[in-house]
Design a protein around this motif. Structure first.
Motif, PDB file in Angstrom:
ATOM      1  N   GLY A 149       0.792  -1.212   0.000  1.00  0.00           N
ATOM      2  CA  GLY A 149       0.000   0.000   0.000  1.00  0.00           C
ATOM      3  C   GLY A 149       0.826   1.264   0.000  1.00  0.00           C
ATOM      4  O   GLY A 149       0.312   2.348  -0.241  1.00  0.00           O
ATOM      5  N   LEU A 152       3.146   4.134  -3.521  1.00  0.00           N
ATOM      6  CA  LEU A 152       3.027   5.418  -4.196  1.00  0.00           C
ATOM      7  C   LEU A 152       3.959   6.453  -3.606  1.00  0.00           C
ATOM      8  O   LEU A 152       3.914   7.621  -3.968  1.00  0.00           O
ATOM      9  CB  LEU A 152       1.571   5.921  -4.108  1.00  0.00           C
ATOM     10  CG  LEU A 152       0.547   4.998  -4.769  1.00  0.00           C
ATOM     11  CD1 LEU A 152      -0.830   5.597  -4.657  1.00  0.00           C
ATOM     12  CD2 LEU A 152       0.899   4.760  -6.228  1.00  0.00           C
ATOM     13  N   GLU A 154       4.202   7.626  -0.427  1.00  0.00           N
ATOM     14  CA  GLU A 154       3.629   8.579   0.511  1.00  0.00           C
ATOM     15  C   GLU A 154       4.423   8.568   1.807  1.00  0.00           C
ATOM     16  O   GLU A 154       4.842   7.534   2.288  1.00  0.00           O
ATOM     17  CB  GLU A 154       2.173   8.206   0.797  1.00  0.00           C
ATOM     18  CG  GLU A 154       1.297   8.344  -0.437  1.00  0.00           C
ATOM     19  CD  GLU A 154       0.122   7.394  -0.383  1.00  0.00           C
ATOM     20  OE1 GLU A 154       0.285   6.298   0.192  1.00  0.00           O
ATOM     21  OE2 GLU A 154      -0.936   7.735  -0.916  1.00  0.00           O
ATOM     22  N   GLU A 305      -8.006   9.813  -3.800  1.00  0.00           N
ATOM     23  CA  GLU A 305      -6.668   9.253  -3.911  1.00  0.00           C
ATOM     24  C   GLU A 305      -6.687   8.010  -4.803  1.00  0.00           C
ATOM     25  O   GLU A 305      -7.514   7.110  -4.616  1.00  0.00           O
ATOM     26  CB  GLU A 305      -6.138   8.873  -2.526  1.00  0.00           C
ATOM     27  CG  GLU A 305      -5.793  10.055  -1.646  1.00  0.00           C
ATOM     28  CD  GLU A 305      -4.547  10.774  -2.131  1.00  0.00           C
ATOM     29  OE1 GLU A 305      -3.698  10.106  -2.777  1.00  0.00           O
ATOM     30  OE2 GLU A 305      -4.418  11.969  -1.863  1.00  0.00           O
ATOM     31  N   ARG A 306      -5.778   7.956  -5.763  1.00  0.00           N
ATOM     32  CA  ARG A 306      -5.706   6.801  -6.659  1.00  0.00           C
ATOM     33  C   ARG A 306      -5.487   5.512  -5.877  1.00  0.00           C
ATOM     34  O   ARG A 306      -6.025   4.461  -6.223  1.00  0.00           O
ATOM     35  CB  ARG A 306      -4.584   7.010  -7.674  1.00  0.00           C
ATOM     36  CG  ARG A 306      -4.538   5.926  -8.763  1.00  0.00           C
ATOM     37  CD  ARG A 306      -3.475   6.238  -9.799  1.00  0.00           C
ATOM     38  NE  ARG A 306      -3.704   7.524 -10.439  1.00  0.00           N
ATOM     39  CZ  ARG A 306      -4.540   7.693 -11.483  1.00  0.00           C
ATOM     40  NH1 ARG A 306      -5.212   6.665 -11.970  1.00  0.00           N
ATOM     41  NH2 ARG A 306      -4.684   8.898 -12.009  1.00  0.00           N
ATOM     42  N   ARG A 307      -4.685   5.590  -4.818  1.00  0.00           N
ATOM     43  CA  ARG A 307      -4.425   4.394  -4.025  1.00  0.00           C
ATOM     44  C   ARG A 307      -5.696   3.835  -3.416  1.00  0.00           C
ATOM     45  O   ARG A 307      -5.860   2.612  -3.302  1.00  0.00           O
ATOM     46  CB  ARG A 307      -3.425   4.715  -2.909  1.00  0.00           C
ATOM     47  CG  ARG A 307      -3.115   3.542  -1.999  1.00  0.00           C
ATOM     48  CD  ARG A 307      -2.312   3.986  -0.797  1.00  0.00           C
ATOM     49  NE  ARG A 307      -2.967   5.065  -0.079  1.00  0.00           N
ATOM     50  CZ  ARG A 307      -4.046   4.896   0.683  1.00  0.00           C
ATOM     51  NH1 ARG A 307      -4.598   3.713   0.789  1.00  0.00           N
ATOM     52  NH2 ARG A 307      -4.572   5.917   1.322  1.00  0.00           N
ATOM     53  N   ARG A 308      -6.621   4.692  -3.013  1.00  0.00           N
ATOM     54  CA  ARG A 308      -7.873   4.218  -2.429  1.00  0.00           C
ATOM     55  C   ARG A 308      -8.712   3.479  -3.470  1.00  0.00           C
ATOM     56  O   ARG A 308      -9.319   2.446  -3.175  1.00  0.00           O
ATOM     57  CB  ARG A 308      -8.646   5.401  -1.854  1.00  0.00           C
ATOM     58  CG  ARG A 308      -8.028   5.983  -0.593  1.00  0.00           C
ATOM     59  CD  ARG A 308      -8.422   5.201   0.635  1.00  0.00           C
ATOM     60  NE  ARG A 308      -9.821   5.405   0.979  1.00  0.00           N
ATOM     61  CZ  ARG A 308     -10.460   4.719   1.929  1.00  0.00           C
ATOM     62  NH1 ARG A 308      -9.822   3.775   2.608  1.00  0.00           N
ATOM     63  NH2 ARG A 308     -11.731   4.955   2.198  1.00  0.00           N
ATOM     64  N   GLU A 310      -7.450   1.912  -6.004  1.00  0.00           N
ATOM     65  CA  GLU A 310      -6.747   0.650  -6.229  1.00  0.00           C
ATOM     66  C   GLU A 310      -7.066  -0.358  -5.130  1.00  0.00           C
ATOM     67  O   GLU A 310      -7.232  -1.555  -5.387  1.00  0.00           O
ATOM     68  CB  GLU A 310      -5.242   0.910  -6.313  1.00  0.00           C
ATOM     69  CG  GLU A 310      -4.833   1.685  -7.560  1.00  0.00           C
ATOM     70  CD  GLU A 310      -3.373   2.109  -7.535  1.00  0.00           C
ATOM     71  OE1 GLU A 310      -2.726   1.928  -6.479  1.00  0.00           O
ATOM     72  OE2 GLU A 310      -2.896   2.614  -8.558  1.00  0.00           O
ATOM     73  N   SER A 311      -7.162   0.105  -3.887  1.00  0.00           N
ATOM     74  CA  SER A 311      -7.533  -0.789  -2.785  1.00  0.00           C
ATOM     75  C   SER A 311      -8.938  -1.334  -2.999  1.00  0.00           C
ATOM     76  O   SER A 311      -9.189  -2.536  -2.813  1.00  0.00           O
ATOM     77  CB  SER A 311      -7.458  -0.044  -1.443  1.00  0.00           C
ATOM     78  OG  SER A 311      -6.137   0.239  -1.069  1.00  0.00           O
TER      79      SER A 311
END
Length: 323
Positions: A149, A152, A154, A305-308, A310-311
């Protein structure tokens, strides 16, 4: 509390070891076994946190009935064919991460927050080992990419965790070494059944030892080779909390496959995706490749957020494959 006759008692399962159930009946902790009839008539597996009815048979205490559960923290068992209840009747989940050693696993945070939301359980974030934040500079934090996670780039003390507060997730910052934030955490636990969950090595057992010293839970070290915590808690267990309620130390979760998840409901575990998804062209939009997807547009615009996303998509894939 009495039920089922003069010799029956209601208690809460604190831990299970070798087929022995340690049950708190509000006056003492007794050891009990499962009555054979319960094994044959109730398909549920008695788990830590369950309320059970006991009776004395000779010199032994036996569990003969399992009461209805409230919120339960569950996942797929290793075989993925049945539910594994980590802790039953949970009021709240404290998602524990550390600023470093080990680096935050943001996917794990997203999974735990989603699991709590979909189970109707309150959740908050505990950012532990804040004393280590003073020992590492921004450049070192930016290189902490070991966990999936965190890919990215962060910062552990920057937007990587700050964004959860922006989503309405209560965030407490703690340090066992300096005792920063421990008073606030102690107040948050009082009178509730709380599960402390997260990666191995983030300091869950250390936090509980600091708040309830008589527990004297085993604390492990971080593996230098993998940068991960070693498993010091091997099974879930509940402990009485001095200010009322219980606290649960759970094994460090290296995997967390959500149990019984309806793909159509998954977005409800991601508050910003659920809210933005109401503006998608299709009511059943899964936010992958559908046209006029408001969620993907918000990601491109930097509003989500792109990561969210993706999750969410990773959990969606798992949920669809598990049906």
């Amino acid at each position: 509390m009495r039920s089922g006759g003069p010799s029956a008692t209601v208690g809460r399962v604190l831990r299970i070891a070798g087929g022995v159930y340690h049950v708190d009946d509000a006056t003492t902790v007794v050891q009990a076994s499962l009555r054979g009839r319960l094994k044959r008539t109730d398909s549920r597996i008695v788990s830590v946190g369950d309320l059970v009815e006991l009776e004395r048979v000779g010199d032994e205490m036996r569990i003969f009935r399992l009461r209805a559960r409230g919120g339960a923290l569950s996942r797929h068992g290793v075989s993925k064919r049945r539910e594994q209840v980590i802790v039953a009747n949970v009021d709240q989940v404290a998602v524990v991460v550390s600023v470093t050693a080990p680096d935050p696993d943001f996917l794990m945070v997203d999974r735990l927050l989603a699991l709590a939301a979909l189970s109707g359980i309150d959740a908050f974030l505990v950012v532990n080992k804040m004393d280590l934040a003073d020992l590492t500079g921004p450049a070192e934090h930016a290189s902490n990419l070991a966990s999936p996670g965190a890919a990215l780039g962060e910062s552990a003390t920057g937007d990587g965790l700050e964004q959860y507060a922006a989503l309405g997730v209560e965030t407490l910052r703690t340090s066992v070494e300096s005792r920063a934030g421990l008073k606030a955490l102690a107040g948050r636990l009082a009178g509730r059944i709380t599960v402390l969950s997260g990666q191995s090595g983030v300091g869950k057992s250390s936090l509980l030892n600091a708040l309830v010293p008589e527990l004297d839970l085993r604390v492990g070290e971080i593996s230098e080779r993998r940068g991960r915590g070693r498993h010091t808690t091997v099974a879930s267990a509940l402990y009485r909390y001095p200010a009322g309620g219980y606290v649960a130390d759970t094994p460090g979760l290296q995997y967390l496959a959500l149990w019984g998840l309806d793909p159509a409901e998954l977005a409800d575990g991601f508050v910003e995706i659920a809210a933005t998804g109401e503006r998608c062209r299709f009511a059943d939009c899964r936010h992958r490749v559908e046209p006029d997807c408001a969620v993907r547009t918000a990601v491109e615009d930097g509003k989500i957020e792109r990561r969210r996303l993706e999750s969410y998509l990773r959990l969606l894939d798992e949920a669809e494959k598990g049906r």
